[in-house]
Design a protein around this motif. Structure first.
Motif, PDB file in Angstrom:
ATOM      1  N   THR A  15      -3.534  10.978   2.583  1.00 52.28           N
ATOM      2  CA  THR A  15      -3.717   9.363   2.100  1.00 52.28           C
ATOM      3  C   THR A  15      -4.062   8.761   2.836  1.00 52.28           C
ATOM      4  OG1 THR A  15      -2.073  10.477  -0.253  1.00 52.28           O
ATOM      5  CG2 THR A  15      -2.301   7.679   0.858  1.00 52.28           C
ATOM      6  N   SER A  16      -3.108   8.876   4.478  1.00 52.54           N
ATOM      7  CA  SER A  16      -2.949   7.651   6.014  1.00 52.54           C
ATOM      8  C   SER A  16      -4.946   8.363   5.907  1.00 52.54           C
ATOM      9  CB  SER A  16      -2.172   8.921   6.684  1.00 52.54           C
ATOM     10  OG  SER A  16      -2.384   8.166   8.093  1.00 52.54           O
ATOM     11  N   ARG A  17      -5.395   9.018   5.863  1.00 53.20           N
ATOM     12  CA  ARG A  17      -6.578   9.294   6.329  1.00 53.20           C
ATOM     13  C   ARG A  17      -7.508   9.068   5.082  1.00 53.20           C
ATOM     14  NH1 ARG A  17      -8.064  14.513   6.020  1.00 53.20           N
ATOM     15  NH2 ARG A  17      -7.091  15.160   7.913  1.00 53.20           N
ATOM     16  N   GLU A  18      -7.261   8.888   4.351  1.00 53.71           N
ATOM     17  CA  GLU A  18      -8.260   7.896   2.912  1.00 53.71           C
ATOM     18  C   GLU A  18      -8.322   6.432   3.863  1.00 53.71           C
ATOM     19  OE1 GLU A  18      -8.007   6.683  -1.018  1.00 53.71           O
ATOM     20  OE2 GLU A  18      -6.469   8.425  -0.658  1.00 53.71           O
ATOM     21  N   VAL A  19      -6.867   6.018   3.632  1.00 56.35           N
ATOM     22  CA  VAL A  19      -6.826   4.593   4.207  1.00 56.35           C
ATOM     23  C   VAL A  19      -7.610   4.081   5.338  1.00 56.35           C
ATOM     24  CG1 VAL A  19      -5.056   2.455   3.766  1.00 56.35           C
ATOM     25  CG2 VAL A  19      -4.833   4.214   2.018  1.00 56.35           C
ATOM     26  N   GLN A  20      -6.748   4.917   6.092  1.00 57.63           N
ATOM     27  CA  GLN A  20      -7.321   4.312   6.982  1.00 57.63           C
ATOM     28  C   GLN A  20      -8.521   4.592   7.723  1.00 57.63           C
ATOM     29  OE1 GLN A  20      -5.032   5.458  11.612  1.00 57.63           O
ATOM     30  NE2 GLN A  20      -4.241   6.932   9.687  1.00 57.63           N
ATOM     31  N   SER A  21     -10.012   5.538   7.108  1.00 56.86           N
ATOM     32  CA  SER A  21     -11.208   5.372   6.964  1.00 56.86           C
ATOM     33  C   SER A  21     -12.272   4.304   6.599  1.00 56.86           C
ATOM     34  CB  SER A  21     -11.836   6.799   5.858  1.00 56.86           C
ATOM     35  OG  SER A  21     -11.179   6.649   4.862  1.00 56.86           O
ATOM     36  N   LYS A  22     -11.383   3.732   5.615  1.00 58.12           N
ATOM     37  CA  LYS A  22     -12.125   2.224   5.198  1.00 58.12           C
ATOM     38  C   LYS A  22     -11.918   1.271   6.091  1.00 58.12           C
ATOM     39  CE  LYS A  22     -10.930   2.864   0.581  1.00 58.12           C
ATOM     40  NZ  LYS A  22      -9.797   2.856  -0.167  1.00 58.12           N
ATOM     41  N   GLY A  23     -11.144   1.485   7.262  1.00 59.55           N
ATOM     42  CA  GLY A  23     -11.584   0.896   8.904  1.00 59.55           C
ATOM     43  C   GLY A  23     -10.718  -0.982   8.847  1.00 59.55           C
ATOM     44  N   TRP A  24      -9.381  -1.344   9.415  1.00 59.23           N
ATOM     45  CA  TRP A  24      -9.098  -2.033   9.690  1.00 59.23           C
ATOM     46  C   TRP A  24      -8.979  -2.918  10.436  1.00 59.23           C
ATOM     47  CZ3 TRP A  24      -8.141  -3.391   4.474  1.00 59.23           C
ATOM     48  CH2 TRP A  24      -7.701  -2.256   3.484  1.00 59.23           C
ATOM     49  N   SER A  25      -8.250  -3.998  10.438  1.00 52.09           N
ATOM     50  CA  SER A  25      -8.647  -4.505  12.137  1.00 52.09           C
ATOM     51  C   SER A  25      -7.279  -3.754  12.925  1.00 52.09           C
ATOM     52  CB  SER A  25      -7.014  -5.916  12.010  1.00 52.09           C
ATOM     53  OG  SER A  25      -6.422  -6.363  11.112  1.00 52.09           O
ATOM     54  N   TYR A  26      -6.627  -2.472  12.440  1.00 52.86           N
ATOM     55  CA  TYR A  26      -5.681  -2.219  14.035  1.00 52.86           C
ATOM     56  C   TYR A  26      -5.997  -0.510  14.078  1.00 52.86           C
ATOM     57  CZ  TYR A  26      -3.800  -0.462   9.595  1.00 52.86           C
ATOM     58  OH  TYR A  26      -4.486   0.204   7.460  1.00 52.86           O
ATOM     59  N   ASN A  27      -6.895  -0.689  13.740  1.00 47.25           N
ATOM     60  CA  ASN A  27      -7.742   1.074  13.814  1.00 47.25           C
ATOM     61  C   ASN A  27      -8.643   1.064  13.927  1.00 47.25           C
ATOM     62  OD1 ASN A  27      -8.491   0.726  11.096  1.00 47.25           O
ATOM     63  ND2 ASN A  27      -8.089   3.174  10.865  1.00 47.25           N
ATOM     64  N   VAL A  28     -10.212  -0.281  14.414  1.00 50.91           N
ATOM     65  CA  VAL A  28     -11.575   0.023  13.973  1.00 50.91           C
ATOM     66  C   VAL A  28     -11.444  -0.981  16.016  1.00 50.91           C
ATOM     67  CG1 VAL A  28     -12.976  -1.393  13.831  1.00 50.91           C
ATOM     68  CG2 VAL A  28     -11.793  -0.873  11.556  1.00 50.91           C
TER      69      VAL A  28
END
Length: 196
Positions: free
Chosen positions: A50-63
């Protein structure tokens, strides 16, 4: 019986796995390495996915934007291992076979002077995420975990409501942390609103 002391730090991966276990009536654990308890490993796997799925959408904290993509000794540009998505700023490059491919010259090899930058979406460790993201991921994973292990419609509705509230808080955090508006960056706003 005395209650354990309150922990005033963001939730850890262990905390989230314990919350998933509690959601199906299982007892919490002291460590993620519990032999013979299948639900712990399933909860951890679902939380990770779920973490991978959520993060793959690209957010301010991981882009990272305009991230320099270094050339390797063989002349290729490898994709970093924890990069979920790489979008080169120069449209002639695309990701292929975990390297950047130059579509204009039809080659993986780039010149020594090539300065390639890209927007990179990173897959961060759970503890590296902001609290608001951890809570959203935990709630989403909790709904999926409960559906796979118990399958209760009543619990599903309850978990869906909690996930929706966490998603709304997460989206508000995004809107506060990004300096975008509909006129200067309609594509960025569109990405924020079309996540699910």
């Amino acid at each position: 019986m005395a209650l354990p002391p309150l922990n005033y730090v963001p939730v850890s991966e262990l905390d989230s796995v314990n919350n998933l276990l509690l959601s199906i009536g299982q007892s919490p654990v002291n460590t993620l390495s519990v032999p013979g308890v299948k639900d712990v490993s399933i909860a951890q796997m679902i939380l990770h996915d779920t973490s991978r799925e959520v993060q793959s959408k690209g957010w301010s904290y991981n882009v990272d934007t305009a991230y320099p993509m270094p050339r390797d000794v063989d002349g290729t540009i490898p994709i970093p291992a924890n990069a979920l998505q790489v979008v080169p700023d120069d449209g002639t490059y695309v990701e292929r076979a975990r390297k950047l491919y130059d579509t204009g010259n039809r080659t993986f090899t780039v010149g020594v002077d090539a300065k390639v930058t890209a927007e990179v979406t990173w897959f961060l460790a759970y503890e590296d995420l902001p609290q608001i993201a951890r809570k959203y991921i935990e709630r989403r994973a909790g709904r999926l975990f409960q559906a796979q292990i118990v399958g209760s419609q009543i619990l599903h509705q309850f978990n869906l409501q909690m996930e929706s509230e966490a998603a709304a808080e997460h989206d508000r955090y995004q809107l506060r942390s990004r300096t975008t508006n509909f006129f200067s960056s309609p594509a960025a706003i569109n990405r924020i609103y079309n996540r699910r």
